[in-house]
Design a protein around this motif. Structure first.
Motif, PDB file in Angstrom:
ATOM      1  N   ASP A 154       1.615   2.738  -6.022  1.00 58.85           N
ATOM      2  CA  ASP A 154       0.779   3.697  -5.293  1.00 58.85           C
ATOM      3  C   ASP A 154       0.455   3.221  -3.882  1.00 58.85           C
ATOM      4  O   ASP A 154       0.251   4.038  -2.977  1.00 58.85           O
ATOM      5  N   TYR A 155       0.387   1.900  -3.711  1.00 54.78           N
ATOM      6  CA  TYR A 155      -0.066   1.336  -2.442  1.00 54.78           C
ATOM      7  C   TYR A 155       0.747   0.101  -2.080  1.00 54.78           C
ATOM      8  O   TYR A 155       1.244  -0.620  -2.955  1.00 54.78           O
ATOM      9  N   LEU A 156       0.827  -0.155  -0.793  1.00 56.43           N
ATOM     10  CA  LEU A 156       1.288  -1.432  -0.257  1.00 56.43           C
ATOM     11  C   LEU A 156       0.145  -1.968   0.591  1.00 56.43           C
ATOM     12  O   LEU A 156      -0.286  -1.312   1.551  1.00 56.43           O
ATOM     13  N   SER A 157      -0.390  -3.141   0.238  1.00 59.55           N
ATOM     14  CA  SER A 157      -1.457  -3.716   1.063  1.00 59.55           C
ATOM     15  C   SER A 157      -0.865  -4.743   2.012  1.00 59.55           C
ATOM     16  O   SER A 157      -0.070  -5.599   1.617  1.00 59.55           O
ATOM     17  N   VAL A 158      -1.261  -4.643   3.276  1.00 56.01           N
ATOM     18  CA  VAL A 158      -0.627  -5.414   4.341  1.00 56.01           C
ATOM     19  C   VAL A 158      -1.710  -6.090   5.183  1.00 56.01           C
ATOM     20  O   VAL A 158      -2.340  -5.450   6.034  1.00 56.01           O
ATOM     21  N   GLY A 159      -1.916  -7.367   4.936  1.00 53.89           N
ATOM     22  CA  GLY A 159      -2.908  -8.105   5.709  1.00 53.89           C
ATOM     23  C   GLY A 159      -2.584  -8.160   7.184  1.00 53.89           C
ATOM     24  O   GLY A 159      -3.478  -8.252   8.029  1.00 53.89           O
ATOM     25  N   ALA A 160      -1.289  -8.081   7.515  1.00 55.26           N
ATOM     26  CA  ALA A 160      -0.875  -8.177   8.916  1.00 55.26           C
ATOM     27  C   ALA A 160      -1.396  -7.032   9.766  1.00 55.26           C
ATOM     28  O   ALA A 160      -1.436  -7.146  10.998  1.00 55.26           O
ATOM     29  N   LEU A 161      -1.791  -5.923   9.150  1.00 55.95           N
ATOM     30  CA  LEU A 161      -2.351  -4.824   9.942  1.00 55.95           C
ATOM     31  C   LEU A 161      -3.499  -5.312  10.809  1.00 55.95           C
ATOM     32  O   LEU A 161      -3.661  -4.871  11.950  1.00 55.95           O
TER      33      LEU A 161
END
Length: 315
Positions: free
Chosen positions: A293-300
């Motif tokens: 459902d999601y991709l979490s991206v700390g780099a944002l």
């Protein structure tokens, strides 16, 4: 440093005039406090001083400056401009600067676009310049980076999430910028969502024990559980978790875990699945295709370059 503009002195582009507004979801009290802290850093304790500007610019000098995008991207943080200028004017005891914003947060702009016009005391504009550019450039950089991920995932059914890997003191702004770029916020902090990770499992003794402990102490919060193997994911679902973080998994393993969890949903109910760790734009579509459902991206938030935005005083 200001560079000469192309329009005659005193000219202002026509456009929006939302200078008194604040971005939805960004607390005006937070904006006021963040701006005050930033100005204290630059000017010293209130009222502070800018020894160069106050020595070289007459307090009575008035002019017009344009806020200009030097690079193309997605704009965010523009309504903070008026707050910075208002606080500087108050500190200097000068009249307010009139702010006319020509684009809205979330808009895509090309290099060279004029984002807004500022008219009023030049001292105020110059003293405020770096602080307002820091806010807008940082927020716009995050929004621009996020838009790349949102575009990469468009039509896939998956959404990009941010994380808590934010600049200390700027989380509200950076998460707002993620929204401007088309992303979605995950938890705001440690207080609103429980996230059971490997160290919590070690301390509690098992996934089930950790989940039960959170529910007993904080029954009102959503419980998320991190897993990096199929057996961990299934154990978490069996313990009652309905949101899993699938951490640093290869694409084939992600697909296997998603299929196994989905197969059990007639009995468990819907389980939300998030891929996290080792994600790149090149992998975005293939990861989304696994059914998460999601991709979490700390780099944002931890690795977005600042968008190049400048302030040009018109000659």
């Amino acid at each position: 440093m200001f560079s000469a503009g192309s329009e005659p002195a005193g000219s202002e582009p026509a456009g929006l005039d939302p200078a008194g507004s604040h971005p939805a979801g960004l607390d005006p009290a937070w904006i006021r406090d963040a701006v005050a802290r930033a100005l204290d850093e630059d000017l010293g304790a209130a009222p502070g001083r800018d020894v160069t500007t106050q020595a070289t610019i007459s307090p009575d000098a008035a002019g017009v400056a344009h806020l200009v995008a030097r690079s193309g991207g997605v704009v965010a943080g523009l309504p903070i401009v008026a707050e910075v200028l208002a606080q500087v004017a108050e500190r200097l005891g000068r009249p307010d600067v009139v702010v006319r914003l020509l684009v809205a947060d979330g808009a895509s702009v090309a290099a060279g676009a004029v984002l807004g016009a500022l008219s009023g005391p030049v001292q105020v504009v110059l003293v405020a310049e770096r602080t307002l550019l820091n806010f807008v450039g940082r927020a716009s950089g995050v929004a621009t980076h996020t838009r790349r991920w949102a575009d990469a995932l468009a039509g896939s059914g998956a959404m990009v999430l941010d994380t808590r890997k934010t600049t200390p003191g700027l989380r509200a702004l950076e998460k707002y910028a993620v929204r401007c770029g088309g992303g979605t916020n995950k938890r705001m902090g440690l207080f609103d969502v429980a996230m059971v990770k490997d160290n919590h499992v070690v301390a509690a003794g098992s996934v089930a024990a950790a989940v039960e402990a959170v529910r007993a102490r904080f029954p009102d919060v959503l419980v998320q559980v991190e897993a990096d193997r199929l057996d961990q994911a299934l154990e978490a679902v069996a313990a009652g978790a309905r949101f899993l973080l699938l951490d640093n998994m290869s694409t084939p393993l992600l697909a296997e875990v998603v299929a196994a969890v989905r197969a059990g949903e007639p009995a468990t109910g819907r389980v939300e699945l998030e891929a996290t760790g080792n994600l790149t734009l090149d992998r975005a579509r293939e990861v989304a295709a696994t059914g998460v459902d999601y991709l979490s991206v700390g780099a944002l938030t931890h690795s977005s370059p600042t968008l190049d935005i400048a302030l040009d005083l018109l000659a």
